[in-house]
Design a protein around this motif. Sequence first.
Motif, PDB file in Angstrom:
ATOM      1  N   ASP A 180       0.824  -1.209   0.000  1.00  0.00           N
ATOM      2  CA  ASP A 180       0.000   0.000   0.000  1.00  0.00           C
ATOM      3  C   ASP A 180       0.856   1.256   0.000  1.00  0.00           C
ATOM      4  OD1 ASP A 180      -2.451  -1.160  -0.087  1.00  0.00           O
ATOM      5  OD2 ASP A 180      -2.705  -1.245   2.098  1.00  0.00           O
ATOM      6  N   VAL A 181       0.176   2.387  -0.167  1.00  0.00           N
ATOM      7  CA  VAL A 181       0.821   3.685   0.006  1.00  0.00           C
ATOM      8  C   VAL A 181       0.273   4.332   1.274  1.00  0.00           C
ATOM      9  CG1 VAL A 181       1.237   4.102  -2.460  1.00  0.00           C
ATOM     10  CG2 VAL A 181      -0.909   4.870  -1.409  1.00  0.00           C
ATOM     11  N   VAL A 182       1.076   5.226   1.835  1.00  0.00           N
ATOM     12  CA  VAL A 182       0.670   5.922   3.058  1.00  0.00           C
ATOM     13  C   VAL A 182      -0.481   6.864   2.729  1.00  0.00           C
ATOM     14  CG1 VAL A 182       1.399   7.474   4.906  1.00  0.00           C
ATOM     15  CG2 VAL A 182       3.034   5.820   3.950  1.00  0.00           C
ATOM     16  N   ASP A 183      -1.544   6.734   3.529  1.00  0.00           N
ATOM     17  CA  ASP A 183      -2.724   7.560   3.347  1.00  0.00           C
ATOM     18  C   ASP A 183      -2.964   8.322   4.649  1.00  0.00           C
ATOM     19  OD1 ASP A 183      -5.416   7.643   1.524  1.00  0.00           O
ATOM     20  OD2 ASP A 183      -5.915   7.768   3.672  1.00  0.00           O
ATOM     21  N   ALA A 184      -3.474   9.526   4.527  1.00  0.00           N
ATOM     22  CA  ALA A 184      -3.695  10.334   5.738  1.00  0.00           C
ATOM     23  C   ALA A 184      -4.612   9.627   6.734  1.00  0.00           C
ATOM     24  CB  ALA A 184      -4.272  11.697   5.366  1.00  0.00           C
ATOM     25  N   SER A 185      -5.530   8.795   6.216  1.00  0.00           N
ATOM     26  CA  SER A 185      -6.443   8.094   7.125  1.00  0.00           C
ATOM     27  C   SER A 185      -5.745   6.962   7.878  1.00  0.00           C
ATOM     28  CB  SER A 185      -7.643   7.534   6.346  1.00  0.00           C
ATOM     29  OG  SER A 185      -7.234   6.453   5.536  1.00  0.00           O
ATOM     30  N   ASN A 186      -4.489   6.639   7.522  1.00  0.00           N
ATOM     31  CA  ASN A 186      -3.720   5.618   8.251  1.00  0.00           C
ATOM     32  C   ASN A 186      -3.124   6.190   9.542  1.00  0.00           C
ATOM     33  OD1 ASN A 186      -2.122   4.580   5.147  1.00  0.00           O
ATOM     34  ND2 ASN A 186      -4.072   3.897   5.997  1.00  0.00           N
ATOM     35  N   LEU A 187      -2.924   7.505   9.546  1.00  0.00           N
ATOM     36  CA  LEU A 187      -2.055   8.090  10.578  1.00  0.00           C
ATOM     37  C   LEU A 187      -2.704   8.103  11.964  1.00  0.00           C
ATOM     38  CD1 LEU A 187      -0.512  11.014   8.500  1.00  0.00           C
ATOM     39  CD2 LEU A 187       0.332   8.686   8.798  1.00  0.00           C
ATOM     40  N   GLN A 188      -3.975   7.808  12.037  1.00  0.00           N
ATOM     41  CA  GLN A 188      -4.673   7.698  13.326  1.00  0.00           C
ATOM     42  C   GLN A 188      -4.112   6.543  14.155  1.00  0.00           C
ATOM     43  OE1 GLN A 188      -6.872   4.870  13.199  1.00  0.00           O
ATOM     44  NE2 GLN A 188      -8.580   5.239  14.617  1.00  0.00           N
ATOM     45  N   ARG A 189      -3.428   5.585  13.522  1.00  0.00           N
ATOM     46  CA  ARG A 189      -2.920   4.410  14.253  1.00  0.00           C
ATOM     47  C   ARG A 189      -1.590   3.871  13.721  1.00  0.00           C
ATOM     48  NH1 ARG A 189      -6.340   3.841  10.578  1.00  0.00           N
ATOM     49  NH2 ARG A 189      -6.222   2.188   9.038  1.00  0.00           N
ATOM     50  N   GLN A 190      -1.181   4.232  12.516  1.00  0.00           N
ATOM     51  CA  GLN A 190       0.014   3.620  11.910  1.00  0.00           C
ATOM     52  C   GLN A 190       1.223   4.524  12.133  1.00  0.00           C
ATOM     53  OE1 GLN A 190      -0.880   2.322   7.890  1.00  0.00           O
ATOM     54  NE2 GLN A 190      -2.812   1.383   8.527  1.00  0.00           N
TER      55      GLN A 190
END
Length: 392
Positions: A180-190
């Motif tokens: 995958d690519v980094v998405d802003a919606s990942n940053l809540q936990r990743q």
Amino acid sequence: MASYRDLLKAAKADIREIDPEAAEARFDDSTFVDVRELDEFEQGMIPGSVFIPRGHLESQAEHKLPDRDAPIIIYCAAGNRSAFAAKTLQDLGYSDVVSMTGGFGRWKNEGRNWITPAVLDPEQRNRYSRHLLLPEVGEAGQQKLLESKVLLLGAGGLGSPAALYLAAAGVGTLGIVDMDVVDASNLQRQILHNMERVGERKVDSAKKALTALNPDVDVVTYDVRFGADNILDIIDGYDVIVDGTDNFPTRYLLNDASLMKRIPVVHGSIFRFEGQVTVFDPYNGPCYRCLLPEPPPPELAPSCAEAGVLGVLPGIIGSIQALEAIKLLLDIGEPLRGRLLAYDALEETFRNFKVRRDPNCPACGEGAQIVLAEYDALCLPHAVLSDGSAAH
Ligand SMILES: [Zn+2]
């Protein structure tokens, strides 16, 4: 008052000694114990020796030499400290201990096999000093971690904390599989990723974070779809696999491949406010299919994309996965083998469930034939314990 010479004479009268030639003849069925100081040991050692400086012998023997009836050959530089050490081990109840006359000096001079051990450099000794203070880790354990290889499936919610802590602990090689690519919606936990790297490949973002944390770590990236065609090649050579995937097809595929390669898997899963961790150690405990023989039908598998997950939760579960991986690498403590740890964040409770190996398991049961196959994309957050295999 007794002199050094008197004490040595008394010790030697109480123990058995053999010369290097006789010691070498017993090489395959004896444990060699090196009781010199670190600076001497660093210059060269007999291959496979257990290093316990004389001053730490009493405190470390039990842990480093657990079998009191195993044959032990002790050596120092010249054969005197080893005589005292042999006496000490005998007093501690070790039944088959000998001291090697002439020590490492004579062994080396006689042209017998020796090696220069891998040792921590001063920077590493500082970086890992809190590990070195733990007898269960120590210099040898840290060296083992640095030589270990852990594969992380997923650089997401579970993979992020697991990778960060494994890198910080000095696990020398970390493989990361993610396409995958980094998405802003990942940053809540990743937490491996950040705003600057939105849009980047996740494996590249992970590599940057981990290398910045600890340059000792070699990060190997696999920007591929994990499938039946490549899984055996990817997992080959890893000591432990940390599974942070969120879907059934990959879990079954990983289970079957890890059984074939006999690599333990630290499994983690999260769903809303709940998490689970367990260790699947091939043929030494249950596997994923012992818990859940076949994927559930799609209509019973809620979509993980719709379910949601509280941000801190993967940090807790992924950290436990990292801890279990380190325990497996160091062979310490009681890994979650045959146990499933269930965490409820709202209740703030941990519960342990016994999980048993199923003798009729389609993957690890007697006579089972493993065929690597791809499954339809299903998504369910948790392994559901069948009635027969779950118990408090
Ligand atoms: Zn099984």
